[in-house]
Design a protein around this motif. Structure first.
Motif, PDB file in Angstrom:
ATOM      1  N   LEU A 150      72.895  -1.092  65.035  1.00  0.00           N
ATOM      2  CA  LEU A 150      74.023  -0.740  65.533  1.00  0.00           C
ATOM      3  C   LEU A 150      75.264  -0.261  64.411  1.00  0.00           C
ATOM      4  N   ASP A 151      74.766  -0.695  63.173  1.00  0.00           N
ATOM      5  CA  ASP A 151      75.591  -0.156  62.258  1.00  0.00           C
ATOM      6  C   ASP A 151      75.621   1.214  61.651  1.00  0.00           C
TER       7      ASP A 151
ATOM      8  N   ALA B 244      80.078   0.870  57.601  1.00  0.00           N
ATOM      9  CA  ALA B 244      81.084   0.625  58.461  1.00  0.00           C
ATOM     10  C   ALA B 244      82.453   1.332  58.109  1.00  0.00           C
ATOM     11  N   ALA B 245      82.812   0.952  56.948  1.00  0.00           N
ATOM     12  CA  ALA B 245      84.255   1.263  56.162  1.00  0.00           C
ATOM     13  C   ALA B 245      84.011   2.948  56.201  1.00  0.00           C
TER      14      ALA B 245
ATOM     15  N   HIS C 256      81.612  -3.076  68.028  1.00  0.00           N
ATOM     16  CA  HIS C 256      80.335  -3.238  68.281  1.00  0.00           C
ATOM     17  C   HIS C 256      79.322  -4.082  67.259  1.00  0.00           C
ATOM     18  N   ARG C 257      80.054  -4.227  65.931  1.00  0.00           N
ATOM     19  CA  ARG C 257      79.176  -4.613  65.083  1.00  0.00           C
ATOM     20  C   ARG C 257      79.247  -6.161  64.986  1.00  0.00           C
ATOM     21  N   GLY C 258      80.409  -6.756  65.719  1.00  0.00           N
ATOM     22  CA  GLY C 258      80.173  -8.114  65.955  1.00  0.00           C
ATOM     23  C   GLY C 258      80.207  -9.054  64.877  1.00  0.00           C
ATOM     24  N   SER C 259      79.614  -9.957  64.902  1.00  0.00           N
ATOM     25  CA  SER C 259      79.758 -11.197  63.516  1.00  0.00           C
ATOM     26  C   SER C 259      78.151 -11.524  63.533  1.00  0.00           C
TER      27      SER C 259
ATOM     28  N   SER D  64      81.792 -11.388  73.555  1.00  0.00           N
ATOM     29  CA  SER D  64      81.625 -10.054  74.080  1.00  0.00           C
ATOM     30  C   SER D  64      82.651  -9.091  73.312  1.00  0.00           C
ATOM     31  N   ARG D  65      82.168  -7.634  73.798  1.00  0.00           N
ATOM     32  CA  ARG D  65      83.061  -6.638  72.981  1.00  0.00           C
ATOM     33  C   ARG D  65      84.522  -6.711  73.160  1.00  0.00           C
TER      34      ARG D  65
END
Length: 327
Positions: free
Chosen positions: A181-182, A261-262, A296-299, A306-307
């Motif tokens: 995902l990343d 991500a940043a 989408h990166r979530g936790s 959910s998104r």
């Protein structure tokens, strides 16, 4: 030893524009694409910005809402080669990357490139692909190359991946790992078109039937220049301070936000600023792209969110964290 893949067939495209003409040409391509993928102007623009920023896009949506049309439209605007791979649970890494075949005439192994050697790659139903094959894309998406049997093969430049993902409660799906995902700079949701847009699609005035109306906005060298111009968009220390404080806040609240991500977040903001005709980014650019970049990166601690819940959390953070110096 790095080996280049066979050259793709020549692409009929306009000549390289002057630096002053690149941005208007790119904007014209975006407008043309929005006339085909109708009713989703903001999502199409964000996917276009990801292309300019050198990122990749994950589309999380139901079948039949225009994901493939968007991917094909981007490939036509780009003017490069397009490949589509249907995700299945028996797909092998070699089905994506390629394989070394024995050439009896030459008495040596010859590399046969896989579908990943293209300019725009659509990975349909990515989360139906097994984890081993999913991991085969990690190097390609970040480094623009494929390593097989101690040989490294460069991918075409530019290289852009659009992947689709089914809801996780569908049968035969695998959850995408954080490392996968990343690699995506943003996740987008097209959703059903509104009534007016759907009528245009049903009448054949938009949608996949209109893809033939799209032409390359720039040649491939022009797109490289456009990407270089996006990377040159200035990020002031004050804006960077705001971005870093937001990243710290996300991490403090248990969210996953890598350095990659940043960088994706800043890249999308630079692309949005460039499309607006500016050579600098503002906090507004960062705020408008935050949810698409981070949701989408979530936790790492709680994967059931959910998104939509994640986007609501990010919207709350935007309201709570001041833009100014005070933290």
């Amino acid at each position: 030893m790095i080996q280049d893949p066979p050259q793709p067939p020549p692409v009929l495209a306009p000549p390289v524009r002057s630096p002053e003409g690149i941005r208007p040409a790119a904007r014209a391509g975006l407008t043309a694409l929005q006339a085909v993928v109708v009713g989703k102007e903001s999502q199409v623009r964000r996917a276009f910005a990801a292309l300019l920023a050198g990122g990749h896009v994950l589309l999380e949506d139901l079948p039949g809402v225009g994901k493939t049309t968007l991917a094909k439209g981007l490939s036509r605007i780009l003017g490069g080669s397009f490949q589509r791979v249907q995700g299945t649970n028996d797909l092998l890494p070699s089905d994506l990357l390629g394989v070394h075949l024995w050439d009896a005439k030459e008495q040596s192994f010859r590399f046969q490139p896989g579908p990943v050697f293209c300019h725009v790659l659509l990975l349909d139903e990515l989360n139906r692909i097994g984890p081993k094959t999913q991991s085969a894309m990690l190097e390609a998406m970040v480094e623009g190359q494929v390593t097989l049997d101690r040989s490294t093969h460069r991918l075409p430049d530019p290289f852009f991946v659009i992947a689709t993902q089914n809801p996780l409660d569908h049968a035969g799906t695998f959850p995408l790992p954080e490392s996968q995902l990343d690699r995506f700079s943003c996740a987008l949701h097209l959703g059903y078109p509104d009534r007016e847009a759907e009528r245009r699609i049903l009448k054949g005035e938009a949608g996949s039937e209109r893809l033939d109306t799209l032409n390359p906005a720039l040649d491939l060298e022009g797109w490289k220049q456009a990407r270089a111009a996006v990377r040159a968009v200035r990020v002031s220390d004050a804006v960077l301070d705001y971005a870093e404080r937001m990243v710290d806040r996300i991490r403090t609240e248990g969210g996953f936000c890598s350095t990659r991500a940043a960088k994706h977040w800043l890249g999308l903001a630079q692309a949005e600023a460039w499309l607006e005709g500016r050579d600098f980014i503002t906090p507004d650019d960062l705020q408008s792209t935050l949810a698409d970049t981070m949701a989408h990166r979530g936790s790492l601690d709680e994967r059931r969110l959910s998104r939509n819940d994640r986007r609501e959390q990010l919207a709350r953070l935007l309201k709570e964290l001041p833009v100014g110096w005070a933290g």
